[in-house]
Design an enzyme around this catalytic site. Structure first.
Site, PDB file in Angstrom:
ATOM      1  CB  CYS A  92      -0.917  -0.332   1.549  1.00 23.26           C
ATOM      2  SG  CYS A  92      -0.265  -0.448   2.298  1.00 23.26           S
ATOM      3  CG  HIS A 198      -4.394   0.421   4.182  1.00 21.98           C
ATOM      4  ND1 HIS A 198      -3.898   0.080   2.866  1.00 21.98           N
ATOM      5  CD2 HIS A 198      -4.323   1.426   3.209  1.00 21.98           C
ATOM      6  CE1 HIS A 198      -4.162   0.300   2.084  1.00 21.98           C
ATOM      7  NE2 HIS A 198      -4.940   1.534   1.748  1.00 21.98           N
ATOM      8  CG  ASP A 216      -7.795   1.884   0.420  1.00 23.44           C
ATOM      9  OD1 ASP A 216      -7.276   0.968   0.003  1.00 23.44           O
ATOM     10  OD2 ASP A 216      -9.265   1.252   1.133  1.00 23.44           O
TER      11      ASP A 216
END
Length: 537
Positions: A92, A198, A216
């Site tokens: 991520c 994240h 995201d």
């Protein structure tokens, strides 16, 4: 409706964008289908599972429209153009960073695939091995380090070094501009999402509702979604168990100059820790203990005590391409980059320090003579670069150990009316067949009386060991020389290595390398998490 909107967009384009504000609104309407499918169902993460009613869907579309009208979605369209899904569950941080770097149009300094210069997750490995990231993820400090290494301007804040009000101001500043983007590091648990730590970019902000839009990068799990900014702050104000430090956010923008033009430091070789320790810690001690009586003594001491693998630590940047791309032609962009590299090379070779280094390096009694001559061979250098290029084209960033260069051929192509470009073509093989690779080599027409043997008149000259060593000495932190006992010698060496005396182009290159030194020192000393400040480029 959608067909009519698309025709409206086309008609406005035919009128040469005479009404820009109308075009922006109409362009937005043409992408509502994407937003309806992805963006607005993301709010369900906070208000329960189920289907939205038509009225609720329209209200969410109104949220987006209002943010655009209020000017807090300026960076959205650039980011959404480069929106990507992380290729590994723990990528991520890499996906967020490559998305932002591409949105800012920062040049990675090399091609990704084909003719395209593009950031990919696989290219972001200068601060942490990809295998380690794949297995354990990446920390906040290492993502900041990667952004610096990639040539971005970075301002990073852990939650204990900021406040929610400051964070809100930074979100508004970035969302009202397309020249700055914000990456947030947060804990998913506060959003009642699965997973833990994240990273994702912030795509927009609604001031009236005080909500931020998270793009995201784990798109296989969650679509883009709006979150209340206080809740996002709470999610950032959590401790990363891997480091024991709080999470936070970083502002990433583009530097006003290229990060590295011709030279760069590398921490990809396993010996970089030893080499950096020698240069930054051991070398000052060595100079304080040596009985140096002049510039030649200082430089001879430094050069004769360099670690054997120092050439793996500082590199000159070559441009590679597949032989079938563009044939024997150079694009305007390639010509421009080559001209800048050649000017930097010329400026290096015009420095007084270069003349001292060349004289010592290629003197009859120099212990570095044979190694330097071997390392400086254009055929040897190009063969190594061709192998590295083949590794990149095969998707193995920085890998060349499985490739063998059978032969190289030096050719001159016409770059401009007055100048030609040196291109080394190599045939590289591995178990899957052959690959033809071209290396675009910067050369200098400068002449010097201190030429290594075998270089007739030193014209033209490609980057060689004496150039690289000169740049390395110029880039050493200024305190390296401060422990020389003889004040006259100290003043002479400080004048030789002073960045203030350099031409602007070379000065920028040296200051960038000094910044890299500081970044690498942070990594070596395991302080990259503690000190997030940008190096003083």
């Amino acid at each position: 409706m959608w067909y009519r909107m698309e025709n409206i967009v086309a008609s406005h384009r035919l009128r040469n964008y005479k009404k820009k504000s109308v075009l922006v609104t109409v362009y937005f309407c043409s992408v509502l289908n994407f937003i309806g499918k992805m963006l607005f169902r993301g709010i369900l993460n906070f208000f329960g599972k189920g289907q939205l009613t038509l009225a609720q869907t329209w209200n969410l579309k109104q949220l987006f429209l209002e943010a655009i009208q209020n000017g807090t979605m300026e960076g959205f369209f650039k980011l959404i153009s480069y929106f990507q899904t992380q290729s590994e569950p723990a990528y991520c941080g890499l996906a967020s960073l490559s998305m932002v770097l591409n949105a800012l149009a920062i040049d990675p300094g090399r091609k990704w695939k084909g003719p395209w210069r593009w950031f990919d997750e696989s290219m972001l490995d200068c601060c942490e091995p990809l295998e380690k990231v794949k297995a354990k993820g990446i920390s906040f400090g290492k993502v900041v380090c990667l952004a610096h290494c990639a040539g971005a301007k970075v301002e990073a804040f852990r939650s204990n070094h900021s406040t929610i009000d400051d964070f809100r101001k930074q979100v508004m500043a970035c969302t009202t501009s397309d020249n700055c983007h914000l990456i947030s590091s947060y804990h998913r648990g506060l959003f009642k999402q699965t997973g833990s730590g994240h990273f994702s970019p912030i795509g927009g902000y609604h001031a009236g509702k005080d909500m931020a839009l998270i793009l995201d990068v784990a798109r296989f799990k969650y679509p883009p979604h709006w979150v209340p900014l206080p809740l996002l702050w709470e999610a950032m104000n959590t401790i990363d168990e891997a480091t024991g430090l709080l999470r936070g956010f970083m502002l990433i923008s583009k530097l006003h100059r290229a990060p590295a033009l011709l030279y760069t430091l590398s921490c990809k070789h396993e010996s970089w820790v030893t080499i950096s320790k020698h240069l930054m810690d051991d070398l000052p001690v060595l100079l304080s203990s040596e009985n140096v009586k002049g510039i030649k003594d200082v430089l001879s001491s430094v050069l004769s005590n360099l670690p054997s693998k120092f050439v793996e630590f500082i590199k000159w940047i070559a441009e590679v391409r597949r032989q079938e791309e563009n044939g024997q032609n150079l694009s305007d962009e390639e010509k421009g980059r080559l001209a800048i590299k050649e000017e930097v090379l010329k400026q290096v070779q015009d420095t007084p320090l270069y003349k001292h280094v060349t004289s010592i390096l290629f003197s009859e009694n120099s212990v570095c003579q044979s190694n330097a001559a071997s390392d400086s061979s254009l055929a040897n250098v190009a063969a190594s670069i061709c192998c590295q290029g083949a590794g990149l084209f095969a998707g193995r960033s920085g890998s060349s150990d499985r490739f063998c260069c059978l032969q190289t051929c030096v050719r001159c192509y016409r770059a401009t009316a007055d100048n030609s470009a040196t291109v080394v073509s190599g045939t590289v093989v591995n178990g899957n067949g052959e690959q033809g690779v071209d290396v675009l080599v910067p050369t200098s027409q400068a002449k010097t009386s201190c030429c290594p043997s075998g270089q007739d008149g030193c014209s033209p000259m490609h980057p060689a060991s004496n150039d690289v060593l000169t740049v390395l000495l110029l880039a050493l932190p200024p305190h390296t020389w401060s422990r020389i006992k003889d004040t006259k010698v100290l003043q002479e060496i400080e004048n030789l290595v002073s960045a203030e005396n350099l031409p602007p182009l070379l000065q920028e290159e040296i200051l960038h390398l000094r910044g890299q030194f500081l970044l690498l020192k942070k990594c070596k000393d395991n302080k990259v998490e503690e000190d997030l400040a940008a190096p003083p480029f």
